[in-house]
Design a protein around this motif. Structure first.
Motif, PDB file in Angstrom:
ATOM      1  N   TRP A 153       0.843  -1.203   0.000  1.00  0.00           N
ATOM      2  CA  TRP A 153       0.000   0.000   0.000  1.00  0.00           C
ATOM      3  C   TRP A 153       0.868   1.237   0.000  1.00  0.00           C
ATOM      4  O   TRP A 153       2.060   1.169   0.253  1.00  0.00           O
ATOM      5  CB  TRP A 153      -0.930  -0.011   1.234  1.00  0.00           C
ATOM      6  CG  TRP A 153      -1.860  -1.163   1.195  1.00  0.00           C
ATOM      7  CD1 TRP A 153      -1.700  -2.372   1.808  1.00  0.00           C
ATOM      8  CD2 TRP A 153      -3.075  -1.246   0.460  1.00  0.00           C
ATOM      9  NE1 TRP A 153      -2.747  -3.207   1.504  1.00  0.00           N
ATOM     10  CE2 TRP A 153      -3.612  -2.543   0.688  1.00  0.00           C
ATOM     11  CE3 TRP A 153      -3.779  -0.356  -0.351  1.00  0.00           C
ATOM     12  CZ2 TRP A 153      -4.812  -2.961   0.109  1.00  0.00           C
ATOM     13  CZ3 TRP A 153      -4.977  -0.779  -0.921  1.00  0.00           C
ATOM     14  CH2 TRP A 153      -5.479  -2.067  -0.681  1.00  0.00           C
ATOM     15  N   ARG A 184      -2.255   7.838  -0.084  1.00  0.00           N
ATOM     16  CA  ARG A 184      -2.902   8.415  -1.266  1.00  0.00           C
ATOM     17  C   ARG A 184      -2.284   9.754  -1.626  1.00  0.00           C
ATOM     18  O   ARG A 184      -2.186  10.088  -2.796  1.00  0.00           O
ATOM     19  CB  ARG A 184      -4.393   8.628  -0.986  1.00  0.00           C
ATOM     20  CG  ARG A 184      -5.212   7.371  -1.066  1.00  0.00           C
ATOM     21  CD  ARG A 184      -6.670   7.766  -0.953  1.00  0.00           C
ATOM     22  NE  ARG A 184      -7.538   6.639  -1.161  1.00  0.00           N
ATOM     23  CZ  ARG A 184      -8.856   6.742  -1.251  1.00  0.00           C
ATOM     24  NH1 ARG A 184      -9.442   7.931  -1.132  1.00  0.00           N
ATOM     25  NH2 ARG A 184      -9.593   5.675  -1.440  1.00  0.00           N
ATOM     26  N   ARG A 212      -4.931  12.486  -8.468  1.00  0.00           N
ATOM     27  CA  ARG A 212      -5.765  11.295  -8.629  1.00  0.00           C
ATOM     28  C   ARG A 212      -6.802  11.171  -7.523  1.00  0.00           C
ATOM     29  O   ARG A 212      -7.939  10.811  -7.779  1.00  0.00           O
ATOM     30  CB  ARG A 212      -4.878  10.040  -8.679  1.00  0.00           C
ATOM     31  CG  ARG A 212      -5.623   8.764  -8.972  1.00  0.00           C
ATOM     32  CD  ARG A 212      -6.523   8.803 -10.199  1.00  0.00           C
ATOM     33  NE  ARG A 212      -5.806   8.999 -11.446  1.00  0.00           N
ATOM     34  CZ  ARG A 212      -6.378   8.885 -12.646  1.00  0.00           C
ATOM     35  NH1 ARG A 212      -7.663   8.570 -12.750  1.00  0.00           N
ATOM     36  NH2 ARG A 212      -5.682   9.101 -13.732  1.00  0.00           N
ATOM     37  N   ALA A 258      -3.732   3.826  -0.823  1.00  0.00           N
ATOM     38  CA  ALA A 258      -3.822   3.403  -2.222  1.00  0.00           C
ATOM     39  C   ALA A 258      -2.939   2.175  -2.404  1.00  0.00           C
ATOM     40  O   ALA A 258      -1.963   2.003  -1.677  1.00  0.00           O
ATOM     41  CB  ALA A 258      -3.332   4.524  -3.128  1.00  0.00           C
ATOM     42  N   PRO A 259      -3.268   1.322  -3.374  1.00  0.00           N
ATOM     43  CA  PRO A 259      -2.328   0.238  -3.664  1.00  0.00           C
ATOM     44  C   PRO A 259      -0.990   0.847  -4.114  1.00  0.00           C
ATOM     45  O   PRO A 259      -0.979   1.851  -4.826  1.00  0.00           O
ATOM     46  CB  PRO A 259      -2.991  -0.504  -4.834  1.00  0.00           C
ATOM     47  CG  PRO A 259      -4.415  -0.067  -4.839  1.00  0.00           C
ATOM     48  CD  PRO A 259      -4.427   1.318  -4.269  1.00  0.00           C
ATOM     49  N   ALA A 260       0.104   0.265  -3.664  1.00  0.00           N
ATOM     50  CA  ALA A 260       1.422   0.810  -4.020  1.00  0.00           C
ATOM     51  C   ALA A 260       1.648   0.671  -5.522  1.00  0.00           C
ATOM     52  O   ALA A 260       1.243  -0.315  -6.138  1.00  0.00           O
ATOM     53  CB  ALA A 260       2.516   0.073  -3.254  1.00  0.00           C
ATOM     54  N   TYR A 261       2.283   1.647  -6.097  1.00  0.00           N
ATOM     55  CA  TYR A 261       2.479   1.726  -7.537  1.00  0.00           C
ATOM     56  C   TYR A 261       3.969   1.945  -7.809  1.00  0.00           C
ATOM     57  O   TYR A 261       4.627   2.648  -7.063  1.00  0.00           O
ATOM     58  CB  TYR A 261       1.686   2.931  -8.064  1.00  0.00           C
ATOM     59  CG  TYR A 261       0.929   2.665  -9.334  1.00  0.00           C
ATOM     60  CD1 TYR A 261       1.535   2.835 -10.568  1.00  0.00           C
ATOM     61  CD2 TYR A 261      -0.387   2.250  -9.305  1.00  0.00           C
ATOM     62  CE1 TYR A 261       0.837   2.598 -11.741  1.00  0.00           C
ATOM     63  CE2 TYR A 261      -1.092   2.018 -10.471  1.00  0.00           C
ATOM     64  CZ  TYR A 261      -0.471   2.186 -11.689  1.00  0.00           C
ATOM     65  OH  TYR A 261      -1.170   1.958 -12.845  1.00  0.00           O
ATOM     66  N   PRO A 262       4.505   1.345  -8.852  1.00  0.00           N
ATOM     67  CA  PRO A 262       5.912   1.621  -9.187  1.00  0.00           C
ATOM     68  C   PRO A 262       6.012   2.934  -9.965  1.00  0.00           C
ATOM     69  O   PRO A 262       5.858   2.947 -11.174  1.00  0.00           O
ATOM     70  CB  PRO A 262       6.295   0.422 -10.073  1.00  0.00           C
ATOM     71  CG  PRO A 262       5.018  -0.022 -10.691  1.00  0.00           C
ATOM     72  CD  PRO A 262       3.883   0.373  -9.774  1.00  0.00           C
ATOM     73  N   TRP A 263       6.268   4.017  -9.275  1.00  0.00           N
ATOM     74  CA  TRP A 263       6.216   5.346  -9.896  1.00  0.00           C
ATOM     75  C   TRP A 263       7.455   5.648 -10.716  1.00  0.00           C
ATOM     76  O   TRP A 263       8.542   5.145 -10.456  1.00  0.00           O
ATOM     77  CB  TRP A 263       5.998   6.425  -8.830  1.00  0.00           C
ATOM     78  CG  TRP A 263       4.650   6.282  -8.207  1.00  0.00           C
ATOM     79  CD1 TRP A 263       4.363   5.789  -6.964  1.00  0.00           C
ATOM     80  CD2 TRP A 263       3.394   6.576  -8.816  1.00  0.00           C
ATOM     81  NE1 TRP A 263       3.007   5.768  -6.768  1.00  0.00           N
ATOM     82  CE2 TRP A 263       2.381   6.249  -7.886  1.00  0.00           C
ATOM     83  CE3 TRP A 263       3.014   7.098 -10.057  1.00  0.00           C
ATOM     84  CZ2 TRP A 263       1.022   6.418  -8.151  1.00  0.00           C
ATOM     85  CZ3 TRP A 263       1.667   7.268 -10.326  1.00  0.00           C
ATOM     86  CH2 TRP A 263       0.685   6.930  -9.374  1.00  0.00           C
ATOM     87  N   VAL A 264       7.259   6.490 -11.697  1.00  0.00           N
ATOM     88  CA  VAL A 264       8.346   6.974 -12.550  1.00  0.00           C
ATOM     89  C   VAL A 264       8.313   8.500 -12.502  1.00  0.00           C
ATOM     90  O   VAL A 264       7.233   9.090 -12.546  1.00  0.00           O
ATOM     91  CB  VAL A 264       8.147   6.483 -14.003  1.00  0.00           C
ATOM     92  CG1 VAL A 264       9.171   7.106 -14.938  1.00  0.00           C
ATOM     93  CG2 VAL A 264       8.217   4.966 -14.058  1.00  0.00           C
ATOM     94  N   ILE A 310      -4.082   7.600 -17.900  1.00  0.00           N
ATOM     95  CA  ILE A 310      -2.697   7.772 -17.446  1.00  0.00           C
ATOM     96  C   ILE A 310      -2.738   8.025 -15.949  1.00  0.00           C
ATOM     97  O   ILE A 310      -3.231   9.058 -15.494  1.00  0.00           O
ATOM     98  CB  ILE A 310      -2.013   8.920 -18.207  1.00  0.00           C
ATOM     99  CG1 ILE A 310      -2.005   8.591 -19.706  1.00  0.00           C
ATOM    100  CG2 ILE A 310      -0.587   9.137 -17.701  1.00  0.00           C
ATOM    101  CD1 ILE A 310      -1.496   9.704 -20.588  1.00  0.00           C
ATOM    102  N   PHE A 311      -2.260   7.049 -15.200  1.00  0.00           N
ATOM    103  CA  PHE A 311      -2.408   7.101 -13.748  1.00  0.00           C
ATOM    104  C   PHE A 311      -1.299   7.966 -13.171  1.00  0.00           C
ATOM    105  O   PHE A 311      -0.131   7.583 -13.182  1.00  0.00           O
ATOM    106  CB  PHE A 311      -2.366   5.682 -13.186  1.00  0.00           C
ATOM    107  CG  PHE A 311      -3.138   5.551 -11.913  1.00  0.00           C
ATOM    108  CD1 PHE A 311      -4.517   5.460 -11.947  1.00  0.00           C
ATOM    109  CD2 PHE A 311      -2.498   5.549 -10.688  1.00  0.00           C
ATOM    110  CE1 PHE A 311      -5.248   5.353 -10.773  1.00  0.00           C
ATOM    111  CE2 PHE A 311      -3.221   5.447  -9.511  1.00  0.00           C
ATOM    112  CZ  PHE A 311      -4.598   5.344  -9.551  1.00  0.00           C
ATOM    113  N   ARG A 358      13.051   5.880 -12.645  1.00  0.00           N
ATOM    114  CA  ARG A 358      12.175   5.190 -11.707  1.00  0.00           C
ATOM    115  C   ARG A 358      12.319   5.813 -10.342  1.00  0.00           C
ATOM    116  O   ARG A 358      13.423   6.132  -9.908  1.00  0.00           O
ATOM    117  CB  ARG A 358      12.525   3.698 -11.636  1.00  0.00           C
ATOM    118  CG  ARG A 358      11.892   2.918 -12.761  1.00  0.00           C
ATOM    119  CD  ARG A 358      12.355   1.502 -12.796  1.00  0.00           C
ATOM    120  NE  ARG A 358      12.022   0.772 -11.592  1.00  0.00           N
ATOM    121  CZ  ARG A 358      12.151  -0.556 -11.484  1.00  0.00           C
ATOM    122  NH1 ARG A 358      12.561  -1.260 -12.517  1.00  0.00           N
ATOM    123  NH2 ARG A 358      11.852  -1.165 -10.369  1.00  0.00           N
TER     124      ARG A 358
END
Lengths: 415, 415
Positions: A131, A134, A160, A213-219, A244-245, A271
């Protein structure tokens, strides 16, 4: 003064107390000095005594003592605010929440934290379980969960997930009242507004339950445009692209990016990784933009403004054309009422207060409203009237003597 | 006919072929029979030969054979469409993708699938790795990935992630051209529009790369309102609540929920679990709403309509008042161009075709546009002109003889 009264000190027996003048001065400040106006008003204001509670019970003891002895009580989180939210105007006790820092649970989309947990620590802990927060302020590494919900409004993630005040962002607040026999109250649903973004004027927030929020691999991506209007339209279109998230959608007018240069090209794609040695992109955004500029040029200050829904890009371009480099355009795109809008933290080449208000009046002709960052008054921050009424009513109930962060809620002062 | 020509059969030697008349008839149908108009037009249409490829190489062999022999070629996914998208109008080969069903990769927000992978299987596989499909049709259990991107537009998840055509939804398509020496082309970016939502008229989609969402522990909730207008405003406000992370936001006017009753209360709150024995809430939504009604009442049909941006709730309420129970209001809220809007799959008590078009004209006076579900023509489905031009140009290049799904693209037929 009462904070050094032996009877009052006895009531706090066994708690961690700090009364060294240097500590009192340093810990009574936040980042209000971005504003030359607040700097003149708030420099020198300090608490008489710092208490560092380790449990909610200790918070209750401090609240009880302050209520019995009529001592002002101001709560300190990470002290990363920009409006003197936590600066004690009338001395008294500064309740430093740094040690009330246990994470109570992280599970299935929600996390519950004691108020003093740092947002960066909370986020890393959540990420280990899949997680993430947010939203968080650009001061994520220092700011606390409690300070954010009491003094913040939005942040990285708002493009978002919208605003902190939106239903579903903050799931619960546990607060302590300031009465001779303090009560512990769990606020949920609309009642959250009683303490959310109230600068700790209505009660003492000791626990915060946040939606995750669910964890996201951000760039991280930075892109350069030759033309401000083209960049502004792009930022808006990007913010409206549902496919586009996004976590962040920031727009900076030249010469702002010049303040950020670190010997490399401005455009960037990498990344995102948690690494203290790397300045994350978000530390150039929100009000870190102003900080980065101040690091290079001590004479700048900033504005904080809200844009007209549905016409925000046009207003942004018009204000850029009206003021040029005197008011360096900077917008943070975010969801507001289900729409992509922006607010702005413009970096201003400061001449004097008269010129600053002239700029504000010019902005108003373009439909851009001020959320005054040069005031420590709660109601000057665009708090909705609904919340203001709710908060005033709750303060009457939970802080009948008006001891909590006195001087910040103008409706209480006036009443 | 050519499909039974020994030379043509020889070109397909070693492939799985089916030519039993019962199979030909059954597998040449989709759910077009929801429409009495399409039923009259499409009943009896069938392919002459079914080929079931197991590899992309086998697809290439079929495409080459059809191009050399001038045989029409129609691609079949899960055959869950509602407009006869995959019904062969001119016989020929039906390419059944059911065995081209390998998942090629699932990683960090993207999944790549062969066209015949069922969406439900893809979703379950992704969930095991912490991801899920951003959107899927209510026919998730049967529909294939390839069929969805060729014949679908949106679905469960569109309230958060928008439309399939939005940038970032579909990341790549690998297609096979219909030429004597077929080419394999990887489409990315705007080129995806060459094959997306083209009913397989421009090329044969063999692989699909989709953006994935982090998996979420979903909860199913049904709520009853006394008043349709109140329910409609609630559904819109819910869809605009950025802090409430939604997967589905469906509105049904009474008496639609009566068709769904399964001996219990209508209101519902339960955790979503993958379980074949339980009908998931989404199987009462999108065009499953019509199916559930048809199960009880064979005389109903439906409309499919698009609402005016910013005035969709008002139009929804006005149409409900205009037609009452003759046109049972049903709206699926979704993001369109960054805004919360709805489209509608109204269930209609059918009297005759004349009355149906009268209803459509009445809707048009309220700003509600038809996306005609009673036509198998691609351009009648609200496909944007930009895509239509792109697709026509690509078809000239990739299917110069016009063998792919002939009769569905009116611009080609007219040219």
């Amino acid at each position: 003064m009462i904070a050094t009264d032996p009877a009052f000190r006895a009531a706090l027996d066994g708690l961690e107390l700090i009364d060294h003048p240097v500590q009192l001065r340093l810990r009574s400040r936040d980042f209000y000095w971005y504003s030359p106006i607040l700097k003149a008003e708030l420099d020198g204001k300090a608490a008489d005594l710092i208490v560092v509670p380790r449990t909610v019970d200790e918070v209750v003891r401090v609240a009880a003592a302050c209520a019995r002895f009529g001592v002002p009580l101001v709560v300190r989180g990470g002290a990363t605010g920009n409006y003197g939210q936590m600066v004690p105007l009338q001395g008294g006790v500064l309740l430093d929440m740094a040690r009330l820092d246990r994470t109570l649970c992280v599970e299935r989309g929600r996390g519950r934290f004691e108020a003093g947990v740092r947002l960066g620590d909370a986020d890393v802990l959540c990420q280990k379980q899949g997680w993430e927060l947010r939203m968080f302020p650009s001061t994520r590494r220092q700011a606390t969960v409690g300070g954010y919900v009491c003094g913040g409004a939005a942040g990285v993630g708002s493009i978002r997930y919208g605003q902190l005040r939106d239903a579903g962002s903050v799931l619960a607040l546990k607060v302590v009242t300031c009465e001779p026999v303090p009560r512990l109250i769990e606020l949920r649903g609309v009642d959250i507004g009683k303490a959310l973004h109230a600068y700790g004027t209505t009660s003492i927030v000791v626990e915060v339950e946040l939606a995750l929020a669910p964890a996201y691999p951000w760039v991280e991506i930075a892109t350069a445009f030759d033309d401000f209007a083209a960049a502004a339209h792009f930022a808006q279109a990007l913010g409206e692209s549902d496919g586009i998230f996004l976590k962040l959608d920031s727009l900076m007018a030249w010469p702002l990016p010049r303040y950020f240069e670190r010997g490399g090209a401005i455009t960037l794609e990498r990344r995102y990784v948690e690494d203290r040695a790397i300045t994350p992109l978000y530390e150039y955004t929100w009000n870190h933009t102003t900080l980065q500029a101040l690091k290079v040029d001590k004479t700048v200050t900033y504005l904080q403004t809200i844009f007209p829904l549905g016409a925000n890009v046009e207003a942004l371009i018009a204000s850029h054309e009206m003021f040029g480099e005197e008011v360096m355009a900077h917008a943070e795109f975010q969801r507001r009422q289900g729409r992509t809008n922006c607010s702005s933290l413009q970096v201003v080449r400061y001449s004097d207060e008269a010129r600053l208000w002239e700029i504000v009046r010019g902005m108003e002709t373009l439909g851009i409203r001020l959320s005054n960052p040069h005031s420590y008054i709660l109601e000057d921050k665009g708090a909705r009237v609904l919340s203001a009424d709710l908060q005033l009513a709750f303060k009457r109930e939970a802080d009948p003597q008006g001891l909590l962060n006195p001087g910040k809620m103008s409706r209480w002062t006036a009443a």
